[in-house]
Motif scaffolding. Structure first.
Motif, PDB file in Angstrom:
ATOM      1  N   ILE A  95       0.862  -1.181   0.000  1.00 42.00           N
ATOM      2  CA  ILE A  95       0.000   0.000   0.000  1.00 42.00           C
ATOM      3  C   ILE A  95       0.895   1.227   0.000  1.00 42.00           C
ATOM      4  N   ARG A  96       0.704   2.089  -0.980  1.00 45.07           N
ATOM      5  CA  ARG A  96       1.562   3.246  -1.142  1.00 45.07           C
ATOM      6  C   ARG A  96       1.047   4.436  -0.345  1.00 45.07           C
ATOM      7  N   ASN A  97       1.934   5.421  -0.188  1.00 42.46           N
ATOM      8  CA  ASN A  97       1.579   6.675   0.462  1.00 42.46           C
ATOM      9  C   ASN A  97       0.556   7.416  -0.398  1.00 42.46           C
ATOM     10  N   PRO A  98      -0.611   7.751   0.132  1.00 47.86           N
ATOM     11  CA  PRO A  98      -1.629   8.434  -0.683  1.00 47.86           C
ATOM     12  C   PRO A  98      -1.201   9.814  -1.159  1.00 47.86           C
ATOM     13  N   GLU A 106      11.275   3.015  -6.858  1.00 50.36           N
ATOM     14  CA  GLU A 106      11.476   2.567  -5.477  1.00 50.36           C
ATOM     15  C   GLU A 106      10.293   1.739  -4.984  1.00 50.36           C
ATOM     16  N   ASP A 107       9.080   2.084  -5.420  1.00 54.10           N
ATOM     17  CA  ASP A 107       7.900   1.291  -5.048  1.00 54.10           C
ATOM     18  C   ASP A 107       8.010  -0.125  -5.615  1.00 54.10           C
ATOM     19  N   ALA A 112       9.490  -5.944  -4.706  1.00 50.19           N
ATOM     20  CA  ALA A 112      10.361  -7.089  -5.010  1.00 50.19           C
ATOM     21  C   ALA A 112      11.183  -7.488  -3.787  1.00 50.19           C
ATOM     22  N   ASN A 113      11.658  -6.501  -3.036  1.00 51.06           N
ATOM     23  CA  ASN A 113      12.455  -6.804  -1.836  1.00 51.06           C
ATOM     24  C   ASN A 113      11.624  -7.514  -0.776  1.00 51.06           C
ATOM     25  N   ASP A 114      10.327  -7.201  -0.706  1.00 46.15           N
ATOM     26  CA  ASP A 114       9.450  -7.888   0.245  1.00 46.15           C
ATOM     27  C   ASP A 114       9.384  -9.381  -0.045  1.00 46.15           C
ATOM     28  N   PRO A 145       4.406  -0.715 -14.249  1.00 44.28           N
ATOM     29  CA  PRO A 145       3.532   0.211 -13.536  1.00 44.28           C
ATOM     30  C   PRO A 145       4.166   1.569 -13.219  1.00 44.28           C
ATOM     31  N   VAL A 146       5.463   1.725 -13.482  1.00 43.89           N
ATOM     32  CA  VAL A 146       6.156   2.963 -13.107  1.00 43.89           C
ATOM     33  C   VAL A 146       5.575   4.141 -13.883  1.00 43.89           C
ATOM     34  N   GLY A 147       5.222   5.192 -13.141  1.00 51.84           N
ATOM     35  CA  GLY A 147       4.628   6.384 -13.736  1.00 51.84           C
ATOM     36  C   GLY A 147       3.120   6.409 -13.662  1.00 51.84           C
TER      37      GLY A 147
END
Length: 438
Positions: A95-98, A106-107, A112-114, A145-147
């Motif tokens: 869940i990203r920062n609104p 970075e998202d 991927a790191n998770d 999904p970037v952008g």
């Protein structure tokens, strides 16, 4: 400069250990500077079973490659295979920062790191985490999904694990050979870099690397890795079958396979006979080429059945417009491509590792036998996933990395509205207070 940088790939196989030194030329092609190989006596089906013999073979291969390339070798990219390799698909979400408008690199990397922290069976270690399709706010089928805008980012990940002891033994051999392992890469993924084009991967293709101890599989569709598998059968088991079926020595069986072997018995001439030296004080032994082909075909059909099972399990059997690409030493057997076509119904060709090769000091490197070795060198220059390559370039230019300015703007707007709200509250409170005085 990139053309001054050289990469060393170290293929620790069942039949041979091969070291290849390469660099990119001014045209972006791989230039092979040196190659060294040694007989692999300490590896069985991709697993190190004798540390000392493997270390000696690594030292010989690296020394020969170093002498030919006239460079000092300290770091290597190592390949790994074996029947202990497992691949699964896992789903992840964040869940990203609104306050952030756009999905950033970075998202994507945080997601991927998770996946690196998921629970795997005891004794296993994750070696590759590769994203497949993304989902943004329940809109699926997104490749990049970037952008985009969205608060929930999800993805399916192809997770490849290997036995921890197998990894530790490989690292121990490399370290005892006075080398540093910079990366550990699954061998069929490395082979895919050297023999497959971007068009193959987009159309859908199954790479089958028939090695000495194992047959490695990598399935691509829509430019994304979809499935990987390792079958514990390879060229050595065919040699063993010939040895037992024809009652000859192991080296004689290997020569029979490589010089006179065919994968389709019907194409062999029943009147063709090969005479090989007998044992001491015994007459020469005559081997029928047709019988030899029948032995090879029986085992090769078993390997193809395993490949077909993996194709069905992947769910992409009927989607592979690029068919099957065979590589590795086993693919050089006469008639093997036709047998694959007949049993699977898919177009089949032999893959040579010259897709990205430029000038080479050794012409032998263009053989399918060295597809993995060349691919390991290429892995030092490019990513398996074209999206990761794009992210790297964007990261260097600062595109879609952070939303600091937008966050500052959002914070500024939030402060303005907060002050306006407080001011309006004061006015309303003041008006109510004056009404109460009446």
């Amino acid at each position: 400069m990139e053309n001054d940088k050289f990469i060393v790939g170290l293929d620790i196989g069942t039949t041979k250990i091969c070291a290849v030194v390469g660099r990119k030329n001014e045209f972006g092609k791989l230039e092979v500077l040196g190659m060294g190989k040694a007989v692999s006596d300490g590896v069985i089906r991709g697993i190190v079973t004798n540390i000392d013999k493997t270390v000696n073979a690594i030292q010989k291969a690296v020394s020969d490659a170093s002498d030919m390339a006239e460079v000092d070798i300290a770091n290597v990219i190592v390949g790994i295979a074996g029947q202990h390799i497992r691949s699964t698909v896992h789903h992840g979400a964040i869940i990203r920062n609104p306050n952030q408008d756009e999905i950033t690199i970075e998202d994507v990397r945080r997601l991927a790191n998770d996946m690196e922290n998921i629970v795997v069976p005891p004794g296993n270690t994750i070696i590759h985490v590769m994203p497949q399709d993304y989902t943004v706010d329940y809109e699926d089928g997104i490749k990049d999904p970037v952008g985009m805008s969205g608060s929930k980012l999800e993805a399916d990940f192809h997770i490849i694990t290997a036995q921890s002891t197998a990894i530790n033994n490989i690292n121990r051999c490399v370290k005892r050979a006075d080398l540093v392992s910079k990366d550990l890469i699954l061998e069929p993924l490395a082979s895919s870099l050297s023999v497959l084009s971007e068009e193959d991967k987009e159309a859908g293709v199954c790479l089958v690397d028939i090695g000495g101890g194992t047959t490695d599989i990598a399935i691509f569709y829509d430019n994304i890795i979809r499935h990987t598998a390792v079958i514990p059968l390879g060229g050595n088991i065919i040699t063993t079958d010939i040895k037992e079926g024809c009652m000859v020595l192991h080296n004689q069986a290997e020569l029979l396979k490589t010089k006179f072997g065919r994968a389709i018995a019907e194409e062999a001439n029943p009147n063709e006979i090969v005479s090989i030296p007998g044992l001491r004080n015994r007459p020469p032994k005559e081997i029928s080429i047709k019988n030899l082909a029948a032995i090879i075909q029986a085992r090769m059909e078993e390997i193809i059945e395993h490949v077909q099972n993996e194709l069905v399990a992947s769910g992409h059997y009927k989607k592979l417009a690029g068919g099957i690409v065979l590589t590795g030493g086993g693919s050089m057997l006469s008639g093997v491509a036709q047998l694959f076509e007949y049993m699977t119904g898919l177009d089949t060709r032999i893959g040579y590792p010259n897709e990205h090769l430029g000038k080479c000091k050794v012409d032998e490197i263009k053989s399918p036998m060295y597809a993995t070795s060349v691919g390991l060198v290429l892995a030092g220059f490019k990513s398996f996933d074209e999206r990761e390559e794009t992210y790297r370039k964007r990261y260097e230019t600062g595109m879609y990395v952070k939303n600091d300015n937008k966050e500052k703007n959002n914070d500024l707007a939030s402060n303005i509205f907060s002050k306006m709200r407080m001011r309006l509250k004061d006015i309303i409170t003041s008006d109510i207070g004056e009404d109460n005085n009446y």
